[in-house]
Scaffold this motif. Structure first.
Motif, mmCIF file in Angstrom:
data_model
loop_
_atom_site.group_PDB
_atom_site.id
_atom_site.type_symbol
_atom_site.label_atom_id
_atom_site.label_comp_id
_atom_site.label_asym_id
_atom_site.label_seq_id
_atom_site.Cartn_x
_atom_site.Cartn_y
_atom_site.Cartn_z
ATOM 1 N N UNK A 169 0.800 -1.218 0.000
ATOM 2 C CA UNK A 169 0.000 0.000 0.000
ATOM 3 C C UNK A 169 0.832 1.268 0.000
ATOM 4 N N UNK A 170 1.982 1.260 0.671
ATOM 5 C CA UNK A 170 2.841 2.440 0.753
ATOM 6 C C UNK A 170 4.301 2.002 0.764
ATOM 7 N N UNK A 171 5.167 2.840 0.189
ATOM 8 C CA UNK A 171 6.606 2.657 0.286
ATOM 9 C C UNK A 171 7.239 3.991 0.666
ATOM 10 N N UNK A 172 8.377 3.925 1.345
ATOM 11 C CA UNK A 172 9.099 5.145 1.688
ATOM 12 C C UNK A 172 10.548 4.782 1.978
ATOM 13 N N UNK A 173 11.365 5.809 2.188
ATOM 14 C CA UNK A 173 12.766 5.615 2.552
ATOM 15 C C UNK A 173 13.285 6.911 3.145
#
Length: 353
Positions: free
Chosen positions: A82-86
């Protein structure tokens, strides 16, 4: 019955046969090879030349936004991502899923997850990582926000608010604060140190779908759901002492699904970008668009039959060509993602709608 509304514009390209090439133009976007075998649900900047994406195929992919080459693929989630980040310029990638878990991956590590973060009772819909990548905040439709130690996977705190169905999270650069949007139509500012709400902005008329914080930590954006030209605005909020609404950016005809601050350069005024379920991406002058000015650039993706769920600005630190170009990545609800047009301000003005 409601009023019948005519289409904004008619283009023969809308009826082009599947697989045929679109005519080139100054605003044409470049479609890359599919990064996923199903729809892309989220994209995020990883390094100035890399982006990370998540899809309904349960995978996480790291790609070069310049060449379109998929460099790594991570598998481990049991349901769609549903979501990705870094943390920008780091090698750590984080992904949330409908399987109620969050996972951390190492860009140069094994294909399996480096760390698991289980604990939510429903789908995880928000991810925000601290600038040093040591802490992670997650949000869910279970009304809760959690804080985690990324090294140990330990849950450092959990806070729940009735009806707070989290839609998005972002960390304010250089601050201990996390911005959160919700289906209860509000935008909250959390103090991550004690995991307490430091401020709640006045509720809007529609569900708040996404948020972003400016690089200087002075402002935040939120975007609204909408339909048939009602709602669908982005709102600029002041994070300083006044903590008030600065202005609104209106022009999308369906839900505004994503909003971002664009990198600043010496020759560019502060700008923001929004993407919408009406299959358009718009670039706005941050300082004037909400006070009667028009958007700087409108990019229609008329060949898409589904909404654009996410938009980002690679190299968000303002270095290199991002000082001179607007380079946007749009995640379409097809299996690939698109590198939008890099236009300077004068070129953008020629494509206003």
């Amino acid at each position: 019955m409601g009023k019948l509304q005519s289409k904004i514009s008619l283009h023969t390209s809308k009826y082009r046969a599947e697989g045929s090439a679109a005519p080139p133009g100054p605003g044409a976007s470049q479609q890359h090879s599919p990064a996923h075998s199903d729809a892309v649900t989220s994209v995020a900047a990883l390094q100035p030349d890399l982006c990370v994406s998540g899809g309904r195929d349960k995978s996480v992919a790291v790609s070069s936004w310049r060449s379109g080459a998929a460099l790594r693929r991570f598998l481990g989630h049991e349901r769609e991502v549903t979501k990705v980040t870094s943390a920008l310029d780091s090698s750590r990638v984080f992904s949330a899923s409908r399987d109620k878990t969050v996972m951390m991956w190492e860009l140069h590590g094994p294909s399996g997850p480096r760390q698991h973060f289980p604990g939510h009772d429903l789908v995880v819909t928000g991810l925000a990582v601290s600038p040093d990548a040591s802490q992670l905040c997650t949000g869910s439709r279970d009304n809760s926000v959690c804080k985690w130690d990324t090294e140990t996977g330990q849950c450092l705190g959990r806070a729940a608010i009735s009806r707070n169905l989290v839609t998005h999270l972002c960390w304010v650069p250089g601050e201990p604060y996390v911005i959160q949007t919700s289906e209860d139509k509000t935008t909250r500012v959390w103090d991550s140190r004690e995991l307490q709400v430091a401020h709640t902005f006045p509720a809007k008329q529609h569900v708040q779908t996404c948020c972003d914080a400016s690089q200087d930590g002075r402002y935040c954006l939120s975007s609204s759901s909408g339909c048939a030209g009602h709602g669908a605005e982005a709102t600029l909020w002041d994070l300083r002492q006044t903590r008030s609404r600065v202005c609104e950016y209106k022009g999308h005809f369906q839900t505004t699904t994503s909003c971002v601050f664009l990198p600043r350069g010496p020759a560019l005024a502060p700008s923001i970008a929004t993407s919408s379920s009406d299959s358009t991406v718009k670039v706005w002058d941050q300082d004037t668009a909400g006070r009667g000015g028009s958007c700087l650039l409108r990019v229609p993706f008329s060949w898409l039959t589904n909404p654009i769920p996410s938009v980002l600005s690679p190299g968000g630190d303002g270095r290199g060509e991002c000082c001179h170009l607007w380079s946007l990545l749009q995640a379409s609800c097809r299996a690939g993602w698109r590198n939008g047009p890099g236009l300077n301000k004068h070129e953008g003005a020629a494509h206003q709608r």
